[in-house]
Design a protein around this motif. Structure first.
Motif, PDB file in Angstrom:
ATOM      1  N   VAL A   1       0.859  -1.178   0.000  1.00  0.00           N
ATOM      2  CA  VAL A   1       0.000   0.000   0.000  1.00  0.00           C
ATOM      3  C   VAL A   1       0.898   1.233   0.000  1.00  0.00           C
ATOM      4  O   VAL A   1       1.747   1.392   0.889  1.00  0.00           O
ATOM      5  N   VAL A   2       0.730   2.104  -0.986  1.00  0.00           N
ATOM      6  CA  VAL A   2       1.520   3.338  -1.045  1.00  0.00           C
ATOM      7  C   VAL A   2       1.114   4.242   0.111  1.00  0.00           C
ATOM      8  O   VAL A   2      -0.085   4.442   0.362  1.00  0.00           O
ATOM      9  N   VAL A   3       2.099   4.779   0.814  1.00  0.00           N
ATOM     10  CA  VAL A   3       1.811   5.513   2.053  1.00  0.00           C
ATOM     11  C   VAL A   3       0.904   6.716   1.837  1.00  0.00           C
ATOM     12  O   VAL A   3       0.131   7.093   2.721  1.00  0.00           O
ATOM     13  N   THR A   4       0.992   7.332   0.671  1.00  0.00           N
ATOM     14  CA  THR A   4       0.202   8.540   0.417  1.00  0.00           C
ATOM     15  C   THR A   4      -1.164   8.255  -0.195  1.00  0.00           C
ATOM     16  O   THR A   4      -1.959   9.177  -0.384  1.00  0.00           O
ATOM     17  N   ALA A   5      -1.454   7.000  -0.514  1.00  0.00           N
ATOM     18  CA  ALA A   5      -2.739   6.668  -1.149  1.00  0.00           C
ATOM     19  C   ALA A   5      -3.886   6.841  -0.166  1.00  0.00           C
ATOM     20  O   ALA A   5      -3.745   6.610   1.034  1.00  0.00           O
ATOM     21  N   THR A   6      -5.025   7.256  -0.686  1.00  0.00           N
ATOM     22  CA  THR A   6      -6.217   7.463   0.149  1.00  0.00           C
ATOM     23  C   THR A   6      -7.387   6.589  -0.292  1.00  0.00           C
ATOM     24  O   THR A   6      -8.477   6.699   0.269  1.00  0.00           O
ATOM     25  N   ASP A   7      -7.165   5.720  -1.279  1.00  0.00           N
ATOM     26  CA  ASP A   7      -8.273   4.938  -1.824  1.00  0.00           C
ATOM     27  C   ASP A   7      -7.928   3.461  -2.014  1.00  0.00           C
ATOM     28  O   ASP A   7      -8.584   2.764  -2.784  1.00  0.00           O
ATOM     29  N   THR A   8      -6.919   2.991  -1.307  1.00  0.00           N
ATOM     30  CA  THR A   8      -6.545   1.581  -1.446  1.00  0.00           C
ATOM     31  C   THR A   8      -7.486   0.713  -0.618  1.00  0.00           C
ATOM     32  O   THR A   8      -7.517   0.823   0.612  1.00  0.00           O
ATOM     33  N   LEU A   9      -8.251  -0.133  -1.303  1.00  0.00           N
ATOM     34  CA  LEU A   9      -9.206  -1.007  -0.625  1.00  0.00           C
ATOM     35  C   LEU A   9      -8.494  -2.294  -0.220  1.00  0.00           C
ATOM     36  O   LEU A   9      -8.000  -3.035  -1.068  1.00  0.00           O
ATOM     37  N   ILE A  10      -8.446  -2.541   1.081  1.00  0.00           N
ATOM     38  CA  ILE A  10      -7.832  -3.762   1.610  1.00  0.00           C
ATOM     39  C   ILE A  10      -8.913  -4.834   1.763  1.00  0.00           C
ATOM     40  O   ILE A  10      -9.965  -4.573   2.358  1.00  0.00           O
ATOM     41  N   THR A  11      -8.667  -6.008   1.221  1.00  0.00           N
ATOM     42  CA  THR A  11      -9.553  -7.152   1.418  1.00  0.00           C
ATOM     43  C   THR A  11      -8.887  -8.114   2.388  1.00  0.00           C
ATOM     44  O   THR A  11      -7.784  -8.595   2.134  1.00  0.00           O
TER      45      THR A  11
END
Length: 408
Positions: A115-125
């Motif tokens: 997960v990129v540290v600056t991302a705000t939309d990474t959906l974790i399953t």
């Protein structure tokens, strides 16, 4: 006489249907922590009846009628089937098959793994078990003890949430908590500075622990130093992918990139300014009274010289390999730097090639994506053509770079 026999049979039939017994539990499960209200169906129940579940008495029992009673399930010792006993002044009834304690949730995996540290939309399953069925209730998800928002239990085996912003290289523990209990997975995924692979440039001092360099985009991302940050002479990846390092205090150990410190460091008596992995070997340059080439045993800290080649002195130490050739650097005098090859088996050195003007003192070498990269004492990252000695500056860092290692 016949009429009397009929009356006796009817009476016996009535006793049989109202004999004390338990037939089923609704629902037939409860969390190990107890506290769930269930209904027992059966017969012969009495207003003064009490109930044991797994040997523990139910804290609350309410007899609705002679065929039904309600009870609050007490806490259990473990998941699985449990004995239910109804007892009172009119007798006892029991069963081992009517009720079970639900297993706590389990967490087996998380996707994506980066997960990129600056991302705000990474959906974790998150995959596992026990997320929705058997009255699991609304799940709570913690990342390293901190709650996340927007958790959705899509099924009993999968739930999702949007990953919050994180810290580079931290591998958080995911914990799922619901009415069935709690389950966790350590190092569930990795916060990464970039979607692209590149080089980690470890700094000698300053506000950054390292700088991530993307050689394709030619961009840099500083990695702020944490309070636990250590500083390193050399960093390398082991065969299992773990990072190892030797710090400026001559300690060696596995490097936790999240805490930026060595795990259970061990002192090494030999000063080792440059190390790299060649297959299963950790090859390096040592300053032990006379500069030498050899292999490091990471389990004992012993450095074993290979061959008897006297390395070109002084004050410029870098070593790298492409898996076939091993290169190292040195300075025959304080104004000229050279690069050379060395045989990893015999320790025999090749013919040195003088580096172009401006290379200066080399801090470390690494081979990556077809190029030899070197960090210089003047805070530059350069590429080296080992055939000609020509160096090309690709980056001037704000802080001095002391170690290099690819990051993928």
């Amino acid at each position: 006489m016949r009429a009397l026999l009929i009356l006796v049979l009817v009476a016996c039939g009535s006793d049989a249907t109202t004999a004390r017994h338990v037939a089923r539990a609704i629902p037939d499960y409860a969390p190990v922590g107890g506290g769930t209200l269930i209904v027992l169906e059966g017969g012969g129940f009495d207003p003064d009846d009490r109930v044991l579940v797994g040997g523990r008495e139910a804290p609350l029992v309410h007899v609705i009628d002679d065929t039904r009673l309600e009870l609050v399930v007490p806490p259990g010792d473990h998941a699985g089937g449990v004995e239910v006993v109804v007892f009172g002044r009119t007798g006892t009834a029991s069963s081992h098959e009517l009720l079970r304690y639900s297993s706590a949730p389990t967490v087996t995996a998380a996707s994506p793994v980066d997960v990129v540290v600056t991302a705000t939309d990474t959906l974790i399953t998150v995959t596992g078990t026990g997320f929705a069925a058997e009255n699991a209730g609304e799940p709570i998800v913690l990342l390293d003890g901190r709650p996340v928002t927007g958790v959705v239990a899509n099924s009993d085996t999968a739930l999702t949430f949007v990953a919050p912003a994180g810290v580079s290289f931290v591998r958080p523990t995911i914990e799922v908590i619901n009415a069935r209990g709690r389950g966790s997975l350590a190092r569930a995924f990795r916060y990464t500075p970039s979607e692209s692979p590149g080089l980690l440039l470890f700094t000698r001092w300053g506000g950054s622990f390292a700088v991530f360099y993307d050689p394709v985009a030619q961009t840099t991302i500083p990695i702020p130093a944490r309070a636990t940050a250590d500083r390193f002479r050399s960093v390398w990846r082991a065969q299992d992918g773990a990072y190892w390092a030797i710090n400026t205090s001559n300690q060696i150990g596995e490097l936790d990139l999240g805490t930026q410190a060595l795990i259970e460091p061990m002192f090494v008596p030999t000063r080792l300014p440059a190390l790299t992995r060649f297959g299963a070997l950790i090859l390096g340059l040592a300053r032990n009274g006379g500069d030498s080439f050899g292999a490091l045993d990471v389990t004992t800290g012993a450095f074993v010289p290979i061959g008897s080649t006297a390395l070109v002195c002084c004050g410029s130490f870098g070593i790298a390999t492409d898996g076939v050739t091993v290169w190292y650097t040195g300075r025959p005098d304080f104004s000229t730097a050279v690069i050379n090859t060395i045989d990893p088996v015999s320790g025999a050195a090749g013919t040195p090639v003088t580096l172009s003007t401006g290379a200066g003192r080399i801090e470390e070498l690494r081979y990556y994506a077809g190029l030899l990269y070197a960090a210089t004492a003047s805070s530059q990252l350069v590429t080296i053509d080992p055939q000609t000695g020509i160096t090309t500056t690709v980056l001037t860092a704000a802080e001095r770079i002391s170690a290099i290692e690819p990051y993928e």
